[in-house]
Structures are given as C-alpha cells and as structure tokens.
Design a protein around this motif. Structure first.
Motif: not given
Length: 97
Positions: A38-42, A51-63, A86-87
C-alpha cells in the motif's frame, strides 16, 4: 498455517490483475507485507503539495489492493487488515493534511 498475500491491481492485462506477493508464517508478517504494498503504491502516486484526499482518491482508482488468504481454506473477509482504511490513514500522514 501459511498466509498468502496476493496483490490485485487494475492493470490492462490479466497478468497484471493478480500477483503473488509472498507466503508468510504469521498473520503479522502478512499484514506487514500488505502495508508495504500500500505504501509503495501511495508513494508512486504522491506529488508534493498533494492533499491526502487526492492521494487516497488516486489510490482507489489505480492502487494495488493486497489480499490475505489462509492456507487452510478458511479465509474470511478482513483478517485484521483493511487495505482501504490503511491507505486512507497513510495518505493523510504522507500529505500532512
């Protein structure tokens, strides 16, 4: 009992869709391996000022989503680790927002 960590990613091919991360003797080791994925993908998606919300949104889409399975065929949902929770937490920590 052995715990298997598999990584689901939203790739273009079936080969990318599911990858074996490793076999672990304890659930603790399997969770640690899952957290590393998870951390590697982030970190791959992170850019300065994000912003944290932006990063999490990207993770949900591509992580990459780690999944933990047990060798005794008694795998239940959520063996003590939720990758999305966790992400989200790590996204906020990494971005400081």
């Amino acid at each position: 009992m052995t715990f298997y960590v598999e990584l689901y990613s939203k790739g273009d091919t079936a080969e990318k869709a599911l990858q074996h991360v490793g076999d672990y003797e304890t659930l603790h080791e399997a969770i640690a391996a899952s957290k590393r994925t998870v951390v590697g993908a982030l970190l791959r998606e992170y850019t300065a000022g994000m912003a944290g919300a932006q990063l999490f949104e990207k993770y949900q889409a591509y992580g990459e989503m780690p999944c933990i399975f047990r060798s005794d065929d008694q795998t239940l949902a959520n063996l003590g680790f939720n990758a999305l929770t966790y992400a989200r937490e790590r996204s906020l920590e990494l971005c400081g927002k």
